[in-house]
Write a protein that holds these residues in place. Structure first.
Motif, PDB file in Angstrom:
ATOM      1  N   PHE A 139      45.194  -7.394  43.913  1.00  0.00           N
ATOM      2  CA  PHE A 139      46.730  -7.590  44.192  1.00  0.00           C
ATOM      3  C   PHE A 139      47.569  -6.728  43.570  1.00  0.00           C
ATOM      4  CE2 PHE A 139      50.871  -9.216  43.084  1.00  0.00           C
ATOM      5  CZ  PHE A 139      51.409  -9.256  44.364  1.00  0.00           C
ATOM      6  N   ASP A 140      48.404  -5.827  44.204  1.00  0.00           N
ATOM      7  CA  ASP A 140      49.099  -4.549  43.546  1.00  0.00           C
ATOM      8  C   ASP A 140      50.356  -4.853  43.429  1.00  0.00           C
ATOM      9  OD1 ASP A 140      46.457  -2.888  43.229  1.00  0.00           O
ATOM     10  OD2 ASP A 140      46.713  -2.704  45.257  1.00  0.00           O
ATOM     11  N   LEU A 141      51.222  -4.541  42.460  1.00  0.00           N
ATOM     12  CA  LEU A 141      52.702  -4.498  42.432  1.00  0.00           C
ATOM     13  C   LEU A 141      52.911  -3.324  41.578  1.00  0.00           C
ATOM     14  CD1 LEU A 141      55.346  -6.074  42.672  1.00  0.00           C
ATOM     15  CD2 LEU A 141      55.043  -7.109  40.559  1.00  0.00           C
ATOM     16  N   ASP A 142      53.606  -2.482  42.666  1.00  0.00           N
ATOM     17  CA  ASP A 142      53.853  -0.994  42.288  1.00  0.00           C
ATOM     18  C   ASP A 142      55.352  -0.763  42.050  1.00  0.00           C
ATOM     19  OD1 ASP A 142      51.243  -0.179  41.947  1.00  0.00           O
ATOM     20  OD2 ASP A 142      51.158   0.498  44.018  1.00  0.00           O
ATOM     21  N   GLY A 143      55.851  -0.162  41.311  1.00  0.00           N
ATOM     22  CA  GLY A 143      57.528   0.438  41.206  1.00  0.00           C
ATOM     23  C   GLY A 143      57.075   2.145  41.394  1.00  0.00           C
ATOM     24  N   HIS A 144      58.008   2.713  42.552  1.00  0.00           N
ATOM     25  CA  HIS A 144      58.094   3.977  42.694  1.00  0.00           C
ATOM     26  C   HIS A 144      59.333   4.634  42.452  1.00  0.00           C
ATOM     27  CE1 HIS A 144      54.786   2.865  46.042  1.00  0.00           C
ATOM     28  NE2 HIS A 144      54.406   2.859  45.103  1.00  0.00           N
ATOM     29  N   TYR A 145      59.202   5.858  41.512  1.00  0.00           N
ATOM     30  CA  TYR A 145      60.577   6.197  41.512  1.00  0.00           C
ATOM     31  C   TYR A 145      60.737   7.432  42.740  1.00  0.00           C
ATOM     32  CZ  TYR A 145      64.702   8.363  39.626  1.00  0.00           C
ATOM     33  OH  TYR A 145      65.880   9.039  39.405  1.00  0.00           O
ATOM     34  N   LEU A 146      61.675   7.207  43.491  1.00  0.00           N
ATOM     35  CA  LEU A 146      61.735   8.539  44.832  1.00  0.00           C
ATOM     36  C   LEU A 146      62.861   9.460  44.243  1.00  0.00           C
ATOM     37  CD1 LEU A 146      62.659   5.439  47.211  1.00  0.00           C
ATOM     38  CD2 LEU A 146      60.357   6.328  46.643  1.00  0.00           C
ATOM     39  N   TRP A 147      62.260  10.805  44.915  1.00  0.00           N
ATOM     40  CA  TRP A 147      63.183  11.790  44.808  1.00  0.00           C
ATOM     41  C   TRP A 147      63.610  12.271  46.317  1.00  0.00           C
ATOM     42  CZ3 TRP A 147      59.264  11.214  41.433  1.00  0.00           C
ATOM     43  CH2 TRP A 147      59.407  11.302  40.130  1.00  0.00           C
ATOM     44  N   THR A 148      64.921  12.818  46.465  1.00  0.00           N
ATOM     45  CA  THR A 148      65.329  13.357  47.755  1.00  0.00           C
ATOM     46  C   THR A 148      65.336  14.960  47.529  1.00  0.00           C
ATOM     47  OG1 THR A 148      67.424  13.211  47.079  1.00  0.00           O
ATOM     48  CG2 THR A 148      66.478  11.406  48.357  1.00  0.00           C
ATOM     49  N   THR A 149      64.819  15.326  48.693  1.00  0.00           N
ATOM     50  CA  THR A 149      64.533  16.868  48.680  1.00  0.00           C
ATOM     51  C   THR A 149      65.194  17.374  50.140  1.00  0.00           C
ATOM     52  OG1 THR A 149      62.397  17.120  49.868  1.00  0.00           O
ATOM     53  CG2 THR A 149      62.509  16.616  47.468  1.00  0.00           C
ATOM     54  N   PRO A 150      65.470  18.667  49.948  1.00  0.00           N
ATOM     55  CA  PRO A 150      66.060  19.418  51.367  1.00  0.00           C
ATOM     56  C   PRO A 150      64.887  20.063  52.207  1.00  0.00           C
ATOM     57  CG  PRO A 150      66.407  20.966  49.762  1.00  0.00           C
ATOM     58  CD  PRO A 150      65.700  19.622  49.082  1.00  0.00           C
TER      59      PRO A 150
ATOM     60  N   GLU B 216      56.181  11.511  51.377  1.00  0.00           N
ATOM     61  CA  GLU B 216      56.510  10.764  52.584  1.00  0.00           C
ATOM     62  C   GLU B 216      57.042  11.840  53.384  1.00  0.00           C
ATOM     63  OE1 GLU B 216      58.719   7.307  51.911  1.00  0.00           O
ATOM     64  OE2 GLU B 216      57.125   6.254  51.055  1.00  0.00           O
ATOM     65  N   VAL B 217      56.547  11.936  54.446  1.00  0.00           N
ATOM     66  CA  VAL B 217      57.043  12.558  55.663  1.00  0.00           C
ATOM     67  C   VAL B 217      57.846  11.962  56.927  1.00  0.00           C
ATOM     68  CG1 VAL B 217      56.681  14.565  57.224  1.00  0.00           C
ATOM     69  CG2 VAL B 217      55.485  14.176  55.198  1.00  0.00           C
ATOM     70  N   PRO B 218      59.095  11.921  56.892  1.00  0.00           N
ATOM     71  CA  PRO B 218      59.805  11.148  57.978  1.00  0.00           C
ATOM     72  C   PRO B 218      59.235  11.672  59.221  1.00  0.00           C
ATOM     73  CG  PRO B 218      61.333  11.476  56.202  1.00  0.00           C
ATOM     74  CD  PRO B 218      60.130  12.289  55.755  1.00  0.00           C
ATOM     75  N   LEU B 219      59.074  10.547  60.206  1.00  0.00           N
ATOM     76  CA  LEU B 219      58.742  11.200  61.718  1.00  0.00           C
ATOM     77  C   LEU B 219      60.075  10.750  62.417  1.00  0.00           C
ATOM     78  CD1 LEU B 219      54.883  10.336  61.988  1.00  0.00           C
ATOM     79  CD2 LEU B 219      56.009  12.685  61.493  1.00  0.00           C
ATOM     80  N   ALA B 220      60.620   9.545  62.281  1.00  0.00           N
ATOM     81  CA  ALA B 220      61.626   9.281  62.791  1.00  0.00           C
ATOM     82  C   ALA B 220      62.619   8.299  61.930  1.00  0.00           C
ATOM     83  CB  ALA B 220      60.994   8.064  64.164  1.00  0.00           C
ATOM     84  N   ALA B 221      63.376   7.672  62.503  1.00  0.00           N
ATOM     85  CA  ALA B 221      64.368   6.970  61.650  1.00  0.00           C
ATOM     86  C   ALA B 221      63.649   5.928  60.967  1.00  0.00           C
ATOM     87  CB  ALA B 221      65.526   6.238  62.412  1.00  0.00           C
ATOM     88  N   ASN B 222      62.822   5.373  61.480  1.00  0.00           N
ATOM     89  CA  ASN B 222      62.088   4.188  61.087  1.00  0.00           C
ATOM     90  C   ASN B 222      60.504   4.372  60.587  1.00  0.00           C
ATOM     91  OD1 ASN B 222      64.545   2.532  60.934  1.00  0.00           O
ATOM     92  ND2 ASN B 222      63.904   1.912  62.931  1.00  0.00           N
ATOM     93  N   LEU B 223      60.181   5.359  60.750  1.00  0.00           N
ATOM     94  CA  LEU B 223      58.735   5.732  60.814  1.00  0.00           C
ATOM     95  C   LEU B 223      58.369   6.978  59.920  1.00  0.00           C
ATOM     96  CD1 LEU B 223      56.002   4.639  62.013  1.00  0.00           C
ATOM     97  CD2 LEU B 223      56.199   6.557  63.533  1.00  0.00           C
ATOM     98  N   ARG B 224      57.217   6.615  58.970  1.00  0.00           N
ATOM     99  CA  ARG B 224      56.952   7.869  58.128  1.00  0.00           C
ATOM    100  C   ARG B 224      55.418   7.972  57.758  1.00  0.00           C
ATOM    101  NH1 ARG B 224      59.066   3.360  55.420  1.00  0.00           N
ATOM    102  NH2 ARG B 224      57.854   2.808  53.539  1.00  0.00           N
TER     103      ARG B 224
ATOM    104  N   GLU C 134      59.617  13.700  51.039  1.00  0.00           N
ATOM    105  CA  GLU C 134      60.126  12.837  49.868  1.00  0.00           C
ATOM    106  C   GLU C 134      59.218  12.505  49.066  1.00  0.00           C
ATOM    107  OE1 GLU C 134      61.833   9.740  52.081  1.00  0.00           O
ATOM    108  OE2 GLU C 134      63.406  10.724  53.096  1.00  0.00           O
ATOM    109  N   PRO C 135      59.078  13.148  47.846  1.00  0.00           N
ATOM    110  CA  PRO C 135      57.730  12.698  46.691  1.00  0.00           C
ATOM    111  C   PRO C 135      58.181  11.313  46.299  1.00  0.00           C
ATOM    112  CG  PRO C 135      59.294  14.667  46.001  1.00  0.00           C
ATOM    113  CD  PRO C 135      59.806  14.158  47.467  1.00  0.00           C
ATOM    114  N   TYR C 136      57.251  10.975  45.414  1.00  0.00           N
ATOM    115  CA  TYR C 136      57.400   9.530  44.628  1.00  0.00           C
ATOM    116  C   TYR C 136      56.232   9.617  43.569  1.00  0.00           C
ATOM    117  CZ  TYR C 136      53.937   7.401  47.678  1.00  0.00           C
ATOM    118  OH  TYR C 136      52.848   7.121  48.311  1.00  0.00           O
ATOM    119  N   ALA C 137      56.657   8.902  42.367  1.00  0.00           N
ATOM    120  CA  ALA C 137      55.485   8.660  41.598  1.00  0.00           C
ATOM    121  C   ALA C 137      55.994   7.394  40.837  1.00  0.00           C
ATOM    122  CB  ALA C 137      55.661   9.854  40.463  1.00  0.00           C
TER     123      ALA C 137
END
Length: 239
Positions: free
Chosen positions: A121-132, A178-186, A136-139
């Protein structure tokens, strides 16, 4: 769930310590912000230090943002493999040495194939960056609880099985894109390192996630009711 809340706060603190400096403060991060927003999964090649490489399967939930840029994601991961020959040989030698110390010779012990499985069982916290650039990278980091199970033809129902079975806490380090494919899918690519007292591993996986539409999510707080308009001032005539 106080322990869950403490884990989330600890993850947020660790992520904030390594995140770029900005206008955010500790007051911007609140457990009450968490809400179920989506699900995802990964298939990964896991490389444990004692066993052969194996496929790992992971399912996870997206609990949204604890605060600006910090996402909380619990999940379950499972993999199963066999101990490397060098590890089995080392165990056989240790058993033979234990027999000799006890005054009984037992040469030629063969344990055969020894299997190891890990459900965590994993509990992760991700810091998200937005790019142009459309990605969307995270770590981040996390904690985990591992249910390890060992077995084999010459191991089952022996003291060796009891030595291989264990419940162990662990620490996770994770990074991905993460690569967004649609509004709700990545689509997601991810690398993960896991450290426990008995199992250390690296894994590299691909997967995806689906985010609930906004109108299906439970609101974190009820909408604010606007105050009533002020009453017009009353005037009193003079007599």
């Amino acid at each position: 769930m106080p322990s869950f809340r403490l884990s989330c706060i600890a993850l947020a603190a660790a992520l904030l310590a390594s995140a770029p400096a900005g206008a955010q403060s500790a007051a911007d991060y609140d457990y009450d912000n968490l809400v179920f927003t989506g699900v995802g999964g990964h298939v990964a090649l896991v490389l444990p230090h004692r066993t052969e490489a194996a496929l790992a399967f992971n399912v996870r939930a997206d609990l949204g943002l604890l605060g600006p840029g910090v996402r909380i994601s619990p999940g379950l991961t499972y993999w199963s493999s066999s101990l490397r020959d060098s590890e089995v040989n080392r165990m056989e030698r240790r058993i033979e040495q234990a027999c000799q110390r006890g005054g009984t010779a037992c040469p030629g012990i063969e344990l055969g194939d020894v299997d190891i499985s890990d459900l965590s069982f994993d509990l992760d916290g991700h810091y998200l960056w937005t790019t142009p650039f459309g990605v969307e990278p995270y770590a981040g980091a996390g904690v985990s609880l591992h249910l390890l199970n060992g077995g084999g033809e010459f191991v089952d129902d022996t003291f060796m099985e009891e030595l291989l079975d264990a419940i162990a806490p662990g620490l996770n380090l994770v990074g991905g894109l993460e690569v967004p494919l649609a509004a709700n899918l990545r689509v997601t690519g991810e690398a993960r390192g896991v450290l426990t007292g008995t199992v250390r591993s690296l894994s590299f996986g691909v997967g995806g996630g689906w985010t609930l539409p906004a109108d299906l999510r439970r609101p974190v707080m009820p909408p604010t009711v606007p105050p009533p308009p002020p009453s017009p001032p009353t005037t009193q005539g003079t007599h």
